[in-house]
Every structure is written in C-alpha cells, then in structure tokens.
Design a protein around this motif. Structure first.
Motif, PDB file in Angstrom:
ATOM      1  N   ALA A  16     -20.050  14.091  47.755  1.00 30.58           N
ATOM      2  CA  ALA A  16     -21.019  15.188  47.810  1.00 30.58           C
ATOM      3  C   ALA A  16     -22.047  14.955  48.916  1.00 30.58           C
ATOM      4  O   ALA A  16     -22.424  15.883  49.643  1.00 30.58           O
ATOM      5  N   LEU A  17     -22.511  13.711  49.068  1.00 31.98           N
ATOM      6  CA  LEU A  17     -23.482  13.394  50.123  1.00 31.98           C
ATOM      7  C   LEU A  17     -22.836  13.501  51.499  1.00 31.98           C
ATOM      8  O   LEU A  17     -23.446  14.026  52.434  1.00 31.98           O
ATOM      9  N   LEU A  18     -21.603  13.031  51.617  1.00 37.02           N
ATOM     10  CA  LEU A  18     -20.888  13.150  52.885  1.00 37.02           C
ATOM     11  C   LEU A  18     -20.680  14.618  53.245  1.00 37.02           C
ATOM     12  O   LEU A  18     -20.870  15.030  54.393  1.00 37.02           O
ATOM     13  N   SER A  19     -20.312  15.417  52.247  1.00 38.42           N
ATOM     14  CA  SER A  19     -20.135  16.855  52.473  1.00 38.42           C
ATOM     15  C   SER A  19     -21.435  17.524  52.897  1.00 38.42           C
ATOM     16  O   SER A  19     -21.425  18.435  53.721  1.00 38.42           O
ATOM     17  N   LEU A  20     -22.547  17.080  52.321  1.00 42.59           N
ATOM     18  CA  LEU A  20     -23.846  17.642  52.683  1.00 42.59           C
ATOM     19  C   LEU A  20     -24.133  17.406  54.162  1.00 42.59           C
ATOM     20  O   LEU A  20     -24.472  18.339  54.897  1.00 42.59           O
ATOM     21  N   PRO A  60     -19.661  26.730  37.172  1.00 42.88           N
ATOM     22  CA  PRO A  60     -18.194  26.703  37.137  1.00 42.88           C
ATOM     23  C   PRO A  60     -17.574  27.278  38.426  1.00 42.88           C
ATOM     24  O   PRO A  60     -16.888  28.296  38.414  1.00 42.88           O
ATOM     25  N   ILE A  61     -17.875  26.626  39.514  1.00 41.87           N
ATOM     26  CA  ILE A  61     -17.375  27.016  40.838  1.00 41.87           C
ATOM     27  C   ILE A  61     -16.750  25.762  41.441  1.00 41.87           C
ATOM     28  O   ILE A  61     -17.172  24.649  41.130  1.00 41.87           O
ATOM     29  N   SER A  62     -15.808  25.942  42.314  1.00 32.93           N
ATOM     30  CA  SER A  62     -15.174  24.805  42.973  1.00 32.93           C
ATOM     31  C   SER A  62     -16.222  23.881  43.599  1.00 32.93           C
ATOM     32  O   SER A  62     -17.197  24.330  44.193  1.00 32.93           O
ATOM     33  N   THR A  63     -15.999  22.583  43.450  1.00 37.02           N
ATOM     34  CA  THR A  63     -16.934  21.592  43.980  1.00 37.02           C
ATOM     35  C   THR A  63     -17.096  21.732  45.487  1.00 37.02           C
ATOM     36  O   THR A  63     -18.202  21.613  46.013  1.00 37.02           O
ATOM     37  N   GLY A  64     -16.021  21.996  46.184  1.00 38.79           N
ATOM     38  CA  GLY A  64     -16.092  22.161  47.637  1.00 38.79           C
ATOM     39  C   GLY A  64     -16.996  23.313  48.035  1.00 38.79           C
ATOM     40  O   GLY A  64     -17.797  23.197  48.963  1.00 38.79           O
ATOM     41  N   VAL A  65     -16.902  24.411  47.329  1.00 40.23           N
ATOM     42  CA  VAL A  65     -17.742  25.574  47.620  1.00 40.23           C
ATOM     43  C   VAL A  65     -19.215  25.221  47.406  1.00 40.23           C
ATOM     44  O   VAL A  65     -20.064  25.545  48.232  1.00 40.23           O
ATOM     45  N   LYS A  66     -19.507  24.528  46.310  1.00 43.25           N
ATOM     46  CA  LYS A  66     -20.892  24.129  46.041  1.00 43.25           C
ATOM     47  C   LYS A  66     -21.394  23.165  47.112  1.00 43.25           C
ATOM     48  O   LYS A  66     -22.513  23.310  47.608  1.00 43.25           O
ATOM     49  N   ASN A  67     -20.575  22.189  47.478  1.00 43.49           N
ATOM     50  CA  ASN A  67     -20.988  21.213  48.487  1.00 43.49           C
ATOM     51  C   ASN A  67     -21.352  21.881  49.806  1.00 43.49           C
ATOM     52  O   ASN A  67     -22.408  21.624  50.373  1.00 43.49           O
ATOM     53  N   TYR A  68     -20.479  22.722  50.290  1.00 43.98           N
ATOM     54  CA  TYR A  68     -20.717  23.318  51.601  1.00 43.98           C
ATOM     55  C   TYR A  68     -21.754  24.434  51.561  1.00 43.98           C
ATOM     56  O   TYR A  68     -22.484  24.631  52.525  1.00 43.98           O
ATOM     57  N   ALA A  69     -21.853  25.155  50.453  1.00 48.03           N
ATOM     58  CA  ALA A  69     -22.892  26.181  50.342  1.00 48.03           C
ATOM     59  C   ALA A  69     -24.275  25.534  50.362  1.00 48.03           C
ATOM     60  O   ALA A  69     -25.185  26.013  51.053  1.00 48.03           O
ATOM     61  N   LEU A  70     -24.440  24.445  49.635  1.00 50.36           N
ATOM     62  CA  LEU A  70     -25.728  23.759  49.624  1.00 50.36           C
ATOM     63  C   LEU A  70     -26.028  23.118  50.975  1.00 50.36           C
ATOM     64  O   LEU A  70     -27.183  22.990  51.362  1.00 50.36           O
ATOM     65  N   ALA A  71     -24.992  22.750  51.704  1.00 43.75           N
ATOM     66  CA  ALA A  71     -25.190  22.170  53.038  1.00 43.75           C
ATOM     67  C   ALA A  71     -25.723  23.207  54.024  1.00 43.75           C
ATOM     68  O   ALA A  71     -26.365  22.850  55.012  1.00 43.75           O
ATOM     69  N   LEU A  72     -25.467  24.479  53.767  1.00 45.58           N
ATOM     70  CA  LEU A  72     -25.943  25.532  54.669  1.00 45.58           C
ATOM     71  C   LEU A  72     -27.409  25.877  54.446  1.00 45.58           C
ATOM     72  O   LEU A  72     -28.019  26.540  55.282  1.00 45.58           O
ATOM     73  N   LEU A  73     -27.970  25.422  53.327  1.00 44.50           N
ATOM     74  CA  LEU A  73     -29.403  25.638  53.107  1.00 44.50           C
ATOM     75  C   LEU A  73     -30.191  24.739  54.051  1.00 44.50           C
ATOM     76  O   LEU A  73     -29.732  23.659  54.414  1.00 44.50           O
ATOM     77  N   PRO A  74     -31.384  25.154  54.441  1.00 40.11           N
ATOM     78  CA  PRO A  74     -32.205  24.298  55.293  1.00 40.11           C
ATOM     79  C   PRO A  74     -32.476  22.961  54.604  1.00 40.11           C
ATOM     80  O   PRO A  74     -32.656  22.918  53.379  1.00 40.11           O
ATOM     81  N   PRO A  75     -32.496  21.861  55.354  1.00 45.14           N
ATOM     82  CA  PRO A  75     -32.718  20.537  54.755  1.00 45.14           C
ATOM     83  C   PRO A  75     -33.991  20.450  53.919  1.00 45.14           C
ATOM     84  O   PRO A  75     -34.021  19.730  52.924  1.00 45.14           O
TER      85      PRO A  75
END
Length: 105
Positions: A16-20, A60-75
């Motif tokens: 998850a951190l790597l994906s972020l 209840p959403i795919s982990t990949g979708v959550k990882n990358y969606a949260l990565a698109l938010l400003p740090p």
C-alpha cells in the motif's frame, strides 16, 4: 495464525505504501488528478484523516483502486503517518479473521 497475520499485514502495508508513492509519481507524470466530482467529499479526510482513511481502507472496493485513488489526492490530504496506521489497522481487522478461519479449517 499469528505468523500468517503478521506476514500478511506486513506485505499489505508495504504494498500500500509503495502504491502510494508510485501512484503519486506516475499520476503526476501522466497529469492525472483525483476526480473533481469526488473532491468535495474529501473534507472528512482533511478533518479526521485517520478515521477517514481507515474507513476508506475497509470499503468493499478493490485494493488496487483504493491504493491508486488515494495516491491521486494531494500529499497534504493523505498524511503518511495516519495513512500507514489506517492501512495497518484495516489490514489487521480483515487479515486476523481470515488467518484464524484458515487455521480452523
């Protein structure tokens, strides 16, 4: 059960951190942004980041979708420490039950 839980939570947290970080890097390079339609719902993340990120991780959403969606938010909207704690806590909730169930079978 304990070893399986620890190994799984560790692997999920690292991924998850790597994906972020990768999501932020590639998202910025590709010019991707968090959808404007969802941006207005992000006030909860800014007010109570730990609670909001924990609940997002349990969605209840795919982990990949959550990882990358949260990565698109400003740090600044996804602080690293609350995000890491939320990932660990959410993974403990889910993984502990699965590992205990696996030991019983």
């Amino acid at each position: 059960a304990v070893l399986g839980t620890v190994a799984s939570v560790l692997a999920k947290t690292v991924s998850a951190l790597l994906s972020l970080f990768l999501g932020r890097l590639f998202g910025k390079a590709l010019g991707l942004e968090f959808p404007a339609a969802l941006q207005r719902h992000m006030a909860a993340v800014q007010k109570r980041p730990l609670k909001a990120l924990f609940l997002a991780r349990l969605a209840p959403i795919s982990t990949g979708v959550k990882n990358y969606a949260l990565a698109l938010l400003p740090p600044e909207d996804v602080p690293l420490l609350p995000y890491t704690i939320a990932v660990i806590a959410a993974n403990l909730v889910v993984t502990t039950g699965v590992c205990i169930l696996g030991v019983r079978i």
